[in-house]
Structures are given as structure tokens and as C-alpha cells.
Design a protein around this motif. Structure first.
Motif, short mmCIF file in Angstrom:
data_model
loop_
_atom_site.label_atom_id
_atom_site.label_comp_id
_atom_site.label_asym_id
_atom_site.label_seq_id
_atom_site.Cartn_x
_atom_site.Cartn_y
_atom_site.Cartn_z
N MET A 207 32.21 41.15 31.49
CA MET A 207 33.02 42.33 32.07
C MET A 207 33.88 42.46 30.69
O MET A 207 33.72 42.03 29.69
CB MET A 207 33.75 41.94 33.21
N ASP A 222 35.21 37.92 29.28
CA ASP A 222 35.57 37.83 30.73
C ASP A 222 34.02 37.90 31.71
O ASP A 222 33.40 38.81 30.96
CB ASP A 222 36.25 39.46 30.86
N LEU A 224 31.94 37.30 35.36
CA LEU A 224 31.84 37.00 36.68
C LEU A 224 30.60 35.94 36.98
O LEU A 224 29.67 35.99 36.05
CB LEU A 224 31.47 38.03 37.53
N CYS A 226 27.43 34.73 39.51
CA CYS A 226 26.73 35.04 40.72
C CYS A 226 25.66 34.19 40.89
O CYS A 226 24.87 33.91 39.87
CB CYS A 226 26.13 36.37 40.69
N ALA A 267 37.47 33.88 34.10
CA ALA A 267 36.58 34.24 35.35
C ALA A 267 37.41 34.97 36.45
O ALA A 267 37.27 34.90 37.28
CB ALA A 267 36.10 33.33 35.87
N ASN A 268 38.89 35.44 36.00
CA ASN A 268 39.81 35.79 37.05
C ASN A 268 39.75 37.40 37.56
O ASN A 268 40.24 37.66 38.42
CB ASN A 268 41.34 35.43 36.32
N ARG A 270 37.24 37.89 39.19
CA ARG A 270 36.55 37.58 40.08
C ARG A 270 37.18 38.21 41.63
O ARG A 270 38.46 38.08 41.80
CB ARG A 270 36.13 36.08 40.33
N SER A 279 31.99 31.05 41.96
CA SER A 279 30.81 31.83 41.91
C SER A 279 30.63 32.35 43.40
O SER A 279 31.02 31.66 44.49
CB SER A 279 29.79 31.03 41.44
N ARG A 280 29.54 33.46 43.69
CA ARG A 280 29.50 33.89 44.93
C ARG A 280 28.02 34.47 45.03
O ARG A 280 27.64 34.85 43.92
CB ARG A 280 30.40 35.16 45.40
N TYR A 285 29.41 39.23 47.07
CA TYR A 285 30.25 40.31 46.53
C TYR A 285 30.26 41.45 47.16
O TYR A 285 31.05 42.10 47.21
CB TYR A 285 29.59 40.44 45.10
N GLU A 297 39.38 47.12 40.44
CA GLU A 297 38.47 46.18 40.56
C GLU A 297 37.08 46.82 40.53
O GLU A 297 36.05 46.18 39.70
CB GLU A 297 38.48 45.27 41.73
N VAL A 304 30.13 46.03 33.73
CA VAL A 304 29.55 44.93 34.04
C VAL A 304 27.90 44.85 33.57
O VAL A 304 27.38 45.93 33.72
CB VAL A 304 29.48 44.84 35.54
#
Length: 986
Positions: A207, A222, A224, A226, A267-268, A270, A279-280, A285, A297, A304
Motif C-alpha cells: 500500500m 504499508d 495488507l 490476505c 499493517a494498520n 487493514r 490477515s483476512r 475483505y 480506505e 494496492v
């Protein structure tokens, strides 16, 4: 060394450019660069050191590396002999203290710079990732992380050498720094995943600057995460395993060591921030984006991209994010939220404190460019998939190719962006510290300019040239809103060529915050069409004015009001002149039109006010009572006829009301100052009105006007009635009955003249019904008559109302005696319990009987819990209790009384602050609610659009924040009311 007696060596070094020659002689001797009679290579080393960005730093660091080297003589000889090695190392050490210290700790790494092939070409992501994976393969976990840190510092030094040598574009440097981070993430993921059972497929998404492949030297990384569960693994187990791997990666890369840390991985961004799982799954998401994601967001997802881990899963994530970021229909509210967030960033403490030295958040900084580019991507990326790129420069280039940004504008912005990014790189390289602020000290700025290649020349120093370029680029960037949004819009649609597709223009207007872009576009066409002077001026001015309108609480209403104003006034100089000649007045006009329908209507129907608005005094200091009274009296004295005098007074009041409203809307006055100035204006009109009403009076009588309520407290609102009492005293030799009749005539003439509705409007509704016997009693009484009434007949609420009484017009001496007599009656030595009970009963009755039918008491500004009445009644009860012993608490104004009660110990500091906060908030909501809506506002609006406009006029980012502030303030105030009004036995 003595400053008066330098040695010959120091003098020679000073001539070469060393600023502290005494400090480096020993270092130069160790390197074989001093004395000058040394070999040719030594003299060249000396000259190159002297010409570097920081000669002392470079010499000191070189000597330290040489001293730590296993073979110092061979190292120094190599420096003197090999020009490329010398140039690379000197440039690096002069620019970075931290890398110089690292090379001194690992002198063998400096030897790598001897081979020019090592820094000649970029290393791509695959090559870097392969080396990083090989370094950690088979190593114990702790050793693997340490090797990765060493690898990162070595590659950072290599990239810095390439950067400082010149010839490598800043976007290429950003790519190489990003590839290095990706390699470390890939290798770190391999280490973090060791021994994790049920490990799922895991993708790391970059990110921010990493996602845009434009990383800084010291950017946070930065990301995320997954994941996708392995076949047969339960969802909960997969979440736990993915979280364990992600946590280990963050810890391993971020852990400090003698080598420093590798990266601070953040990772904030997220879902749910720190409170959400690391993680998701992709489905999770998607669900979050659909239901909960805020505008910022989704904006962040513009950049990304997959950077490590499972590439296929990462690509599916990117495709799913794009579908959400670039929907079929643009949401104007979302884009407006992003624009408001940018405004909050500009208003942040860091941006304000560091001003234009902040190359990221400051005016004309990097965030200006990034924000504008991303907004245009959001607007047009739905139809143009080619615009969906993460890098700012790449996106700007594609926007220009697609015609969304002019080629010349894009080139200027790209040049400014490159300049600012190089400045940012040099600032961070100095100590490998995350900073975006140009130093305040001249020596530090001189060093910065030198690292950027600026050198002293004839007539101008390197620092002066750097500052000139910085100002030029900042000016270019600061105009980007006009250049990227407004001017193309007006150029494209001013002439309205036939067949032109209006959709792109409507999309831009929606992105700017216009709720009805089609109607706004029609207004723009009407304003700029034709060859009139008005249209010609507006074609030039609208690109500048539209940003001001768009920033106002009601852009659509502001543009409509501007068109109405233009249609009414046409080519009149009162309209054209301020727009053409006074940018500050034009901006103020846009702010007023886009905030207040009421003031906009006043300007439309009374164009002479535009000339007044263009005068800077409208937003200057407040006008005091004495000045206003003198002008009001002069206005009425110029007119012989009473009707003309009253009309003149109405015009005076209207003009001054507009002036106060403009000061209020422009942020030039606090709510206390607005209340005091409105009260001073009312007193001026009462004073001048008395002069008119008393004309032709044959019976002399002294007459005082006493203010009550908000007028008495000098806390008047825009729609407050003027609550007054009249007190007269017969002149010597005049019978009481004749004096009473004369006073009655003057009082009645004053009420009628100020309240009469005419084509000029009315002045004030003056209410004298708080007098003894109300409507049934005479308008004016003598002071002995008032005292007799108070003694025999006055109800507790009538005495309580006298807490706020003060002279506001007429005979000041008589008014002063009235106030003193009232205080004697109002403030007994001790307030009896039955009086306290009576006050409480009246308060309860007011709460139950006066709330309008259908009104929600929670949001009523006056009668709701913690509202104006709660605060006023609590303050007045405390005044009644304490005023007999403490004259200081007898202030007629609620806020002044609060301060006095706190000082007297009747309220705790927090209690007084909470009551004051709620009171001020309610007053401001009433005032701005009236200006925004054009009618009295007694409750917070229930319509979301109206509440949003009011919130923005209040300076809040949105209606939710206003509601939160309201609930917090009134809840705290109600707590004090419960304790001090209802429960306190006194």
C-alpha cells in the motif's frame, strides 16, 4: 586553533572550502591527502573532498573507514588511485552520516564500491529476491533475520551511490528501493512461515509508497495480508496460522539490532486498524468494503498491488479492490469526504508548525500532487482502466495522455514532484530518519542544497538558488486544484460547443462536492456565456473562485447564489469590480455565498453591501458600542422626517448585521464576540431610536432603557428579540402624570419604529412584556414604582429575570440606579429554601410546557438536556445563592458569571468548563443555523443534508462529528445541572 591566528595549513584548507579546517587536518593526513605536496591522487582526493556537500563529514568518515579497514594503507592507496571509487565513496559519506557509520563498522562493504559495475545498473526485483532467499535459506531464524538486515543496508548503500552520482531519475530510485523492500518481504515471509502448521496461502499487498513502487529511503512499509485456507483446514485455524506468520514477519523485519532494523512494516491500514485481525480472506475483505469501509480506505486501495507471497491470490485481491475503488457510479459524498480529509491534514499541528518547510504536507507539497492525481484517478478510472496505476508520475503521465490534464500542466507538476521527492530523499538519507521537513538552520539547509547539486556561483549562493527553485515549484503545485479541476472545466464548457459530452464535466463537479452537477454545469454555462463584461470577467475568475465555492459547506447553493447575484447585477461595477480587482473579496464572497443563504440573499437584494464587503474592514476588528452609537445617531440626525430617519436606521442595522455575519462566517469573530457586537448594534439602534421617538416631545422626562435576557447579558443572537424595561424620572417641576404620559409616548414610539415592517425591512422586535403586570401594565414606571412592585407583588421568576438587567440606552445615571436597586432586591443575604424551590418548580414547568409539539428534546438547543436553558438556570440559581455575599458573581452575562462562580468556589473548574462548552456550542449552532438556513433554528436539523451543511459551517468534517461533539458537550453539562441545580441543597 585561534580564530585570529590560523595555521598556514588551516588557511589553505579554508581557501579550498573546508569550514572547519582545524578539525580535519589529522584525518586528511591519515588518508594521504595532506599536505598538498603529496602525490597527484592525494591532491585530487583533497579537492573532491573540498567540493563535496560536507567536506568535514566526508573526510572524518573516510578516515574512520580507513582506520577500521584490515589494510588501511591499501584502502587509502585505492582511494587516491581510482577516481570512480573515490567519487562514489566521497559523495555517499558527505550525504549520509548513518551510512558512513555503517561502513566504518563494516569496512569490507566499502570495498564493493571499488568496482563500478556493482553500482552501474539497477538490480531488478527477481534478482534481489533470489539473493535474499539464498541468504536466509537453511539459516537459524535469528541468523536469517540478521543476514537480511545486513543485505538491506548493503543494497541501500548501493542504491544511494547510484542516486547521488546523478543520471538516475527519482522514480527509478523509488522503484529500486521498493524492489529491495519486496525482496526483504519475500525472504522474510519464508523465515516467518517456518514450522507453522496448517499454513494457508498468504499474499502480501503493498500500500502507499510501496504499492506505488515509489518508496523513500526511510518509508514505513504499508501492507495488507490476505490468506486462503489450505484444503481441509478450518477457517479459524487458517486465520490463526496466517496471523502467526504475519506477526512473525512484522517482528522480524522491525526488530532493532546492531545492524539496525530491516523495515518498520505497518499493517494498520487493514480493516478495523489495530483492532482487526492481521490477515483476512478475500471474501472477508469484500464484505468489509461493501459495508464498513470509509472513503479514505477505498482511496488508499488506488495504490494496492501484490508485493510478496502468493502472486495469484494477490492479483485476485487487486482485481477485487479495483472493482470496489472504481464503481460504475461515482459517489460524490465519498470524494467530498476525501477532500475534507485532505483539508484536515493541511490543518494538522505538524503542517501548521512547520509551514512551507514541510515538503510532504506543507502548501505546495507532495501531498497536494498525490491527492489531486488520485482524485482524478477515482473520477475517471472507472471508464479508463489505463489510469488504474499506483505510481503518481505514471498516473500523471496517463492522465495527460488521456486529455484529463494539460500536457504543460502535467510536465510542470511532474517536475515539481521529482524535485520534492529528491529533497525528501536527501533529508532522509542524512541520518536514515523518517522526516519530511527542511531544517530551519542555515548550515543544515546549505548542506541540503549541496547534496542536491546546488553550488555557489556569481551573484547567488547555492542555498539561494535552491530556495528560489523550491518557491517556484511550491507555487506551481499550490495551483494544482485550479489546474487539474477547474480551469479545464471552464475551458471545456465555457463556450458550450454543440455535441459536447457533459458527463466528464459533471463527474468532475461531483468529485468537487457538488450534489447536483448537472444543475451546477447549467449555472456555469449561464455565467460564462456571451460577450458581456460580466461573462468575460467570470471566465477569468471562475477557475479561481470554484475552489472557494467547493470548499464551502453548500457548493451548490453558493454557485446558485452567485448566478442569482450575477443575473441581478449584470455588468454593474459593484459586482464586477471586487471580483476583478480584489481576490480577497472574491474569496470572501464565495465563502459567504456557499455558507449562508441569508447573507447571500441580503447581497442580492441590497447590492450596495457588496461595496462594503470588498472593504477589508468588514473582516477586521469589531466595532465598539460608542462607535456604533455615534454612527446610528448621525444617520437619524441627517433625516428631518421621522419615517426617513427610521428607514435610515433600518439600513444601518442591515448593513452592520451583514458585516457581523461576514466576520462570523469568515472565522474572524468568536461566538462571544458576535454576541457582544450584536448587543452593541442593538444598543446603538435603541439609542438612535430614542432620539427619533422623542422628537417633538414637549414634556421633559429622563428615560432609561434596561436590557433583559440575552440583550442584558450582551450575548445576543441574530434572531433574538430585544427584551427591555423602561424607567423614567420626571424633570423638576413636571407632574408625575405628565411625565408618565411622555415616557409612555416615547417608549411606544420606539417599539413601533424599530418593529415596523417596511420595504426596508424591520429593525428589531422589541419586547417589553417582562415589565410589572406584563401587557396590562404601563410601558414605563419610575424607580420607586418598580421598588414598590418588587416589594409587594413580584414573583420569584420576575426577580430572577433581573439577574441579567443592565442599562442599554437612554439616561445612563438613572439606569445605573435602577440596576443597583434591582440588585438589592435580587440578591438577599441568604436565599431562602422556598425561593430555591420556586426556581426549581418554574424550571420544571418550562421544560414540560414550552417544548414545541413534535420537537425531539434531545436535540433542542434551548430546552434540551444540557442546552441553553439548563446552563442559564443553573448559573442564575448559583448567582442568587452567592450574589448576596459576593458582588463579583452578579455579572449579567452567563459566561462572565460562570467565570466568577468558578473563582468564588461555587463551581469546580471542570464543571464551569463543561457548562461554558455546552453554552457556547448551543449559541454558535443557533447563530450559524440561522445564517445557513435563512430562518431561526431551534433544534439540530433532522435532514441529513441540512445537518451536513451546518456541520461544515461549524468547521466539523461531517455531521457525525458534530453530533458526537453535541452529545459529549450536552451530556457533561447535564451532569453539572443535575448536581448543582437539582441536587445541591445549598
Amino acid at each position: 586553533m585561534s580564530a585570529q591566528h590560523p595555521t598556514s595549513a588551516e588557511a589553505a584548507l579554508a581557501r579550498l572550502g573546508f569550514r572547519e579546517p582545524g578539525a580535519v587536518v589529522a584525518d586528511l593526513e591519515r588518508l594521504g591527502a595532506w599536505p598538498p605536496a603529496a602525490a597527484l591522487g592525494g591532491r585530487r582526493l583533497l579537492c573532491e573532498l573540498a567540493a563535496s556537500a560536507n567536506p568535514e563529514l566526508a573526510a572524518r568518515a573516510l578516515a574512520a573507514v580507513a582506520a577500521a579497514h584490515p589494510d588501511p594503507a591499501r584502502f587509502a592507496a585505492g582511494l587516491r588511485r581510482r577516481a570512480g571509487f573515490r567519487a562514489r565513496l566521497v559523495a555517499l559519506l558527505a550525504a549520509s552520516r548513518s551510512l558512513g557509520s555503517w561502513l566504518a563498522a563494516h569496512p569490507e562493504e566499502a570495498d564493493r564500491l571499488a568496482d563500478g559495475r556493482w553500482t552501474a545498473a539497477a538490480r531488478d526485483r527477481q534478482e534481489l529476491a533470489a539473493e535474499a532467499l539464498e541468504l536466509v535459506d537453511g539459516q537459524p531464524r535469528a541468523a536469517a533475520w540478521e543476514r537480511l538486515r545486513r543485505f538491506k543496508r548493503r543494497e541501500l548503500a548501493r542504491i544511494a551511490v547510484r542516486d547521488l552520482a546523478g543520471g538516475v531519475a527519482v522514480e527509478q530510485v523509488g522503484c529500486e528501493l521498493s524492489w529491495l523492500a519486496e525482496a526483504c518481504l519475500e525472504a522474510g515471509l519464508a523465515v516467518a512461515g517456518r514450522g507453522v502448521p496448517d499454513a494457508p496461502r498468504l499474499a502480501v499487498l503493498g500500500m502507499g509508497k510501496l504499492g506505488g513502487a515509489e518508496l523513500n529511503y526511510v518509508s514505513d512499509v504499508d501492507v495488507l495480508f490476505c490468506h486462503e485456507p489450505a484444503p481441509g483446514v478450518a477457517a479459524e485455524a487458517a486465520v490463526a496460522a496466517a496471523g502467526r506468520v504475519a506477526r512473525a514477519l512484522l517482528q522480524g523485519l522491525g526488530e532493532p539490532s546492531p545492524e539496525g532494523s530491516c523495515y518498520r512494516v505497518d499493517a494498520n491500514l487493514r480493516p478495523e486498524g489495530r483492532n482487526g485481525p492481521l490477515s483476512r480472506t478475500l471474501a472477508s475483505y469484500r464484505a468489509y468494503w461493501a459495508r464498513w469501509a470509509q472513503a479514505w480506505e477505498l482511496q488508499a486501495l488506488v495504490k494496492v498491488r501484490p508485493v510478496a507471497g502468493d502472486a495469484e491470490l494477490g492479483e485476485r485481491f487487486r482485481a477485487a479492490a479495483a472493482a470496489r475503488v472504481y464503481p460504475e457510479r461515482l459517489d460524490p459524498d465519498a470524494v467530498a469526504d476525501i477532500r475534507r480529509m485532505k483539508a484536515r491534514a493541511e490543518a494538522s499541528a505538524a503542517a501548521r508548525a512547520e509551514g512551507d518547510r514541510q515538503v510532504k504536507l506543507g502548501p505546495g507539497g507532495l501531498r497536494d500532487i498525490e491527492f489531486a492525481v488520485q482524485l482524478l484517478q477515482l473520477v475517471h478510472g472507472r471508464d479508463q482502466e489505463g489510469l488504474r496505476v499506483g505510481g503518481t508520475l505514471a498516473a500523471l503521465d496517463r492522465l495527460a495522455a488521456g486529455g484529463f490534464v494539460g500536457r504543460a500542466d502535467a510536465a510542470q507538476l511532474a517536475a515539481a514532484y521529482r524535485f520534492l521527492r529528491v529533497v525528501e530523499h536527501r533529508l532522509q538519507l542524512a541520518a536514515e530518519r523518517r522526516t519530511h521537513t527542511i531544517p530551519a538552520g542555515e548550515a543544515e539547509r546549505r548542506w541540503l542544497a549541496a547534496t542536491l547539486g546546488y553550488r555557489d556561483g556569481p551573484g547567488q549562493t547555492g542555498l539561494e538558488r535552491f530556495e528560489a527553485d523550491r518557491r517556484r515549484h511550491a507555487g506551481t503545485v499550490r495551483g494544482l486544484h485550479e489546474k487539474l479541476f477547474y480551469r479545464p472545466l471552464l475551458e471545456a464548457f465555457g463556450a458550450v460547443p454543440a455535441g459536447l459530452d457533459p458527463r466528464p464535466a459533471a463527474e468532475r463537479l461531483a468529485a468537487l462536492g457538488f450534489a447536483n452537477p448537472e444543475r451546477a454545469l447549467a449555472h456555469l454555462r449561464a455565467l460564462t456565456a456571451g460577450l458581456s463584461r460580466r461573462a468575460t470577467v467570470l471566465r477569468v475568475m471562475l477557475p479561481v473562485m470554484l475552489p472557494w465555492l467547493a470548499a464551502a459547506p453548500d457548493p451548490d447553493g453558493g454557485l446558485a447564489a452567485l448566478r442569482e447575484l450575477a443575473d441581478t447585477l449584470g455588468d454593474r461595477a459593484a459586482f464586477i469590480g471586487p471580483l476583478r480587482d480584489n481576490p480577497a473579496a472574491a474569496e470572501l464572497l464565495c465563502t459567504v455565498l456557499g455558507t449562508s443563504r441569508l447573507v447571500g440573499g441580503m447581497l442580492t437584494h441590497h447590492p450596495e453591501l457588496l461595496t462594503e464587503l470588498a472593504d477589508g474592514r468588514w473582516t477586521g476588528a469589531a466595532r465598539g458600542r460608542q462607535e456604533l452609537v455615534a454612527e446610528a445617531l448621525a444617520v437619524v440626525e441627517r433625516q428631518r422626517r421621522a419615517a426617513a430617519a427610521w428607514d435610515g436606521l433600518r439600513r444601518f442595522k442591515r448593513r452592520e448585521l451583514a458585516r457581523i455575519a461576514v466576520r462570523d462566517l469568515s472565522g474572524g469573530a468568536s461566538v462571544q464576540e458576535v454576541g457582544a457586537e450584536l448587543a452593541a448594534l442593538a444598543e446603538a439602534c435603541l439609542e438612535a431610536g430614542l432620539a427619533v421617538a422623542g422628537r417633538g416631545l414637549r414634556v421633559p422626562v429622563r428615560l432609561a432603557v434596561l436590557g433583559m435576557g440575552k440583550l442584558g447579558g450582551a450575548e445576543l443572537g441574530y434572531v433574538s428579540d430585544l427584551d427591555v424595561l423602561f424607567c423614567h424620572q420626571p424633570a423638576p417641576g413636571v407632574a408625575a402624570e405628565a411625565a408618565a404620559a411622555a415616557a409612555e409616548r416615547v417608549a411606544r414610539g420606539l417599539l413601533q419604529g424599530l418593529g415596523e415592517l417596511t420595504p426596508e425591512g424591520s429593525c428589531y422586535r422589541v419586547d417589553a412584556n417582562l415589565r410589572p403586570e406584563g401587557r396590562n401594565g404601563p410601558l414605563s414606571r419610575t424607580l420607586p414604582s418598580y421598588q414598590a412592585y418588587w416589594q409587594r407583588w413580584a414573583q420569584p421568576w420576575e426577580l430572577q429575570a433581573l439577574v441579567k438587567v443592565r442599562p442599554v440606552a437612554g439616561d445612563a445615571e438613572l439606569g445605573g440606579r435602577f440596576r443597583a436597586a434591582a440588585a438589592e432586591r435580587v440578591y438577599p443575604g441568604r436565599l431562602p429554601p422556598e425561593a430555591v424551590a420556586a426556581v426549581r418548580r418554574m424550571k420544571a414547568r418550562v421544560e414540560s410546557e414550552r417544548l414545541p409539539a413534535g420537537a425531539d428534546p434531545r436535540f433542542h438547543l434551548k430546552l434540551g438536556p444540557g442546552g441553553l436553558a439548563d446552563v442559564e438556570w443553573t448559573v442564575q440559581l448559583l448567582q442568587l445563592r452567592r450574589g448576596g455575599a459576593e458582588q463579583a458573581v452578579r455579572a449579567p452575562g452567563t459566561l462572565a458569571a460562570l467565570a466568577a462562580l468558578r473563582a468564588a468556589g461555587s463551581l469546580e473548574a471542570a464543571e464551569a468548563a463543561w457548562l461554558a462548552d455546552a453554552y457556547l456550542l448551543c449559541l454558535r449552532l443557533r447563530n450559524l443555523g440561522y445564517l445557513v438556513a435563512g430562518r431561526p433554528v431551534e433544534s439540530l436539523p433532522t435532514d441529513p443534508g441540512a445537518l451536513e451543511r451546518l456541520a461544515r459551517a461549524m468547521g466539523e468534517p461531517g455531521r457525525q462529528r458534530l453530533l458526537e461533539a453535541w452529545r459529549r458537550a450536552t451530556r457533561r453539562a447535564r451532569r453539572v445541572v443535575a448536581a448543582r441545580f437539582w441536587d445541591d441543597p445549598g
